[in-house]
Design an enzyme around this catalytic site. Structure first.
Site, mmCIF file in Angstrom:
data_model
loop_
_atom_site.group_PDB
_atom_site.id
_atom_site.type_symbol
_atom_site.label_atom_id
_atom_site.label_comp_id
_atom_site.label_asym_id
_atom_site.label_seq_id
_atom_site.Cartn_x
_atom_site.Cartn_y
_atom_site.Cartn_z
ATOM 1 N N ASP A 126 69.994 -10.423 43.117
ATOM 2 C CA ASP A 126 70.207 -9.155 42.411
ATOM 3 C C ASP A 126 71.551 -9.135 41.671
ATOM 4 O OD1 ASP A 126 69.502 -6.591 41.671
ATOM 5 O OD2 ASP A 126 69.060 -5.920 43.699
ATOM 6 N N GLU A 164 72.293 -9.221 29.293
ATOM 7 C CA GLU A 164 72.574 -10.365 28.422
ATOM 8 C C GLU A 164 71.283 -11.044 27.962
ATOM 9 O OE1 GLU A 164 75.767 -12.956 29.224
ATOM 10 O OE2 GLU A 164 76.998 -11.387 30.113
ATOM 11 N N ASP A 183 64.557 -0.873 37.432
ATOM 12 C CA ASP A 183 63.566 -0.741 38.508
ATOM 13 C C ASP A 183 62.324 0.040 38.075
ATOM 14 O OD1 ASP A 183 65.544 -1.938 39.879
ATOM 15 O OD2 ASP A 183 65.650 -0.459 41.492
HETATM 16 C C1 GAL Z 1 67.819 -3.218 42.710
HETATM 17 C C2 GAL Z 1 66.638 -4.094 42.395
HETATM 18 C C3 GAL Z 1 65.480 -3.642 43.241
HETATM 19 C C4 GAL Z 1 65.860 -3.738 44.711
HETATM 20 C C5 GAL Z 1 67.148 -2.963 44.989
HETATM 21 C C6 GAL Z 1 67.666 -3.216 46.392
HETATM 22 O O1 GAL Z 1 68.910 -3.630 41.966
HETATM 23 O O2 GAL Z 1 66.335 -4.015 41.028
HETATM 24 O O3 GAL Z 1 64.327 -4.406 42.964
HETATM 25 O O4 GAL Z 1 66.014 -5.094 45.047
HETATM 26 O O5 GAL Z 1 68.157 -3.339 44.074
HETATM 27 O O6 GAL Z 1 68.838 -2.510 46.658
#
Ligand code: GAL
Length: 399
Positions: A126, A164, A183
């Site tokens: 992430d 990017e 998300d």
């Molecule tokens: C976000 C990510 C999600 C999930 C979440 C967990 O940044 O896009 O899919 O992994 O973090 O905190």
């Protein structure tokens, strides 16, 4: 070879968020094995954020939270492997994960070694809390190398939300899939916006490195961690799943498979749709409509474009499959039923060619015979119709 086809599996985040335990993972593994998911191609079982303690141990190693995972991660991986599945875990390129747990910035090689010791097969990586002055491409490259150096084949699922223009470089640093959007939330507009935002980038998604448009919300009906807005209807979930399959992107389920509606299990394990997603040529869908515009309602005052909302449109796609097969797909974004027509000349098959399509309805299995010139389908509001097509020489009278 990893990711020769778009990876398929299940991820804990969409439904469970931080409420994850080994018990849950064991149960999901059991269901994936026993209820037809594994045999449909879903192989990775991935634990997302919130699995570790908030501090590393004295040697700087990540530590699974003993309340959630009392048997330790190796035991969890072993269980998943015994079920014939592969095991995935989560970390982050920043200094803390999104939920505030330690992440792998400056610990990449150490963490990759630990993951390999546990038997990890997949790493979702992430982008939260990424230092302002750090080099995003370089940090993803470091983790990619660390995984290669770990001695275990570990699929690298990079998740920097398209920062990017990730579609332009993630393949070159060794990622096997890359999240290209923010998300997903469990509502109609969210999945449509996500799909639409990547339409122009799907041509860069191909074997060994795929555009990842996020985990599916199919079958969640607003139960869980990404419930915002109106829950989807069954037909809207049909649209979501078939759009992901047309795009040929990773299929990571997010619903609680232990309690899913049978219709949604059937959709997620639909062989025809999965075979479209997994087609070996991995060609993206071609948008046939020429009048594709996206104007937000709010732009009404200043709009110079024709006033149309994303949800007032009809879409037609054609997707080329291997072995001279095709999919023609219709999406009705209106709330009421509409007829949608595909004129074959618009997809490279003018009447004068002498060829037509032999068509089969993908959802009903009905053979529709050979069509020439055009095809019209009545599509219910917020629903879709998909047809598998084969080229036929009509002058031969052939079928
Ligand atoms: C976000 C990510 C999600 C999930 C979440 C967990 O940044 O896009 O899919 O992994 O973090 O905190």
């Amino acid at each position: 070879m990893l990711a020769a086809r778009p990876p398929m599996g299940w991820n804990s985040w969409n439904t469970f968020g931080e409420n994850i335990t080994e018990e849950l993972i064991f149960q999901i593994a059991d269901v994936m094995d026993a209820e037809g998911y594994k045999s449909s191609g879903y192989e990775y079982l991935v634990i997302d954020d919130c699995w570790s303690l908030k501090e590393r141990d004295k040697d700087g190693n990540l530590v699974p939270d003993p309340k959630k995972f009392p048997s330790g991660m190796k035991a969890v991986a072993d269980y998943v492997h015994q079920k014939g599945l592969k095991f995935g875990i989560y970390s982050c390129a920043g200094v803390m994960t999104c939920a505030g747990y330690p992440s792998s910035y400056d610990h990449e090689f150490q963490d990759a070694r630990l993951f390999a010791e546990w038997g990890v097969d997949f790493l979702k990586y992430d982008f939260c809390n990424f230092p302002k002055n750090a080099d995003c491409r370089n940090r993803y490259h470091i983790m990619s190398m660390a995984l290669k150096a770990s001695g275990r084949p570990i699929l690298f699922s990079a998740c920097n939300w398209g920062e990017e223009e990730s579609w332009n470089w993630m393949r070159s640093i060794g990622a096997h899939m890359y999240r290209s959007t923010g998300d997903i939330f469990d509502n109609y507009r969210s999945f449509l916006n996500i799909f639409q935002s990547q339409l122009e980038h799907f041509c860069q998604s191909a074997p060994y490195c795929y555009n990842d448009i996020d985990m599916l919300t199919v079958g969640m009906y607003n139960q869980g961690n990404v419930a915002i807005g109106k829950p989807c209807t069954d037909s809207e979930y049909r649209m979501q799943f078939s759009l992901w399959c047309l795009a040929g992107v990773p299929l990571m389920m997010g619903a609680d498979l232990r309690n899913i509606k049978p219709e949604m299990r059937e959709l997620l394990t639909n062989k025809e749709l999965i075979s479209i997603d997994q087609d070996r040529e991995c060609r993206p869908p071609f948008l046939v409509n020429k009048d594709f515009v996206y104007v937000e309602h709010e732009d009404k005052e200043n709009a110079t474009e024709p006033l149309r909302r994303l949800d007032d449109q009809l879409f037609t796609f054609i997707k080329h499959l291997s072995d001279n097969e095709f999919v023609i797909a219709f999406y009705n974004l209106f709330e009421e039923e509409r007829d949608i027509t595909c004129i074959f000349a618009d997809v490279g098959l003018p009447f004068s060619s002498g060829y037509g399509f032999s068509m089969k309805d993908i959802f009903t299995g009905e053979e529709l015979g050979v069509k020439r010139d055009y095809f019209t389908a009545a599509v219910l509001g917020h629903d879709c119709r998909l047809y598998r097509c084969r080229l036929v020489n009509c002058n031969d009278g052939g079928n």
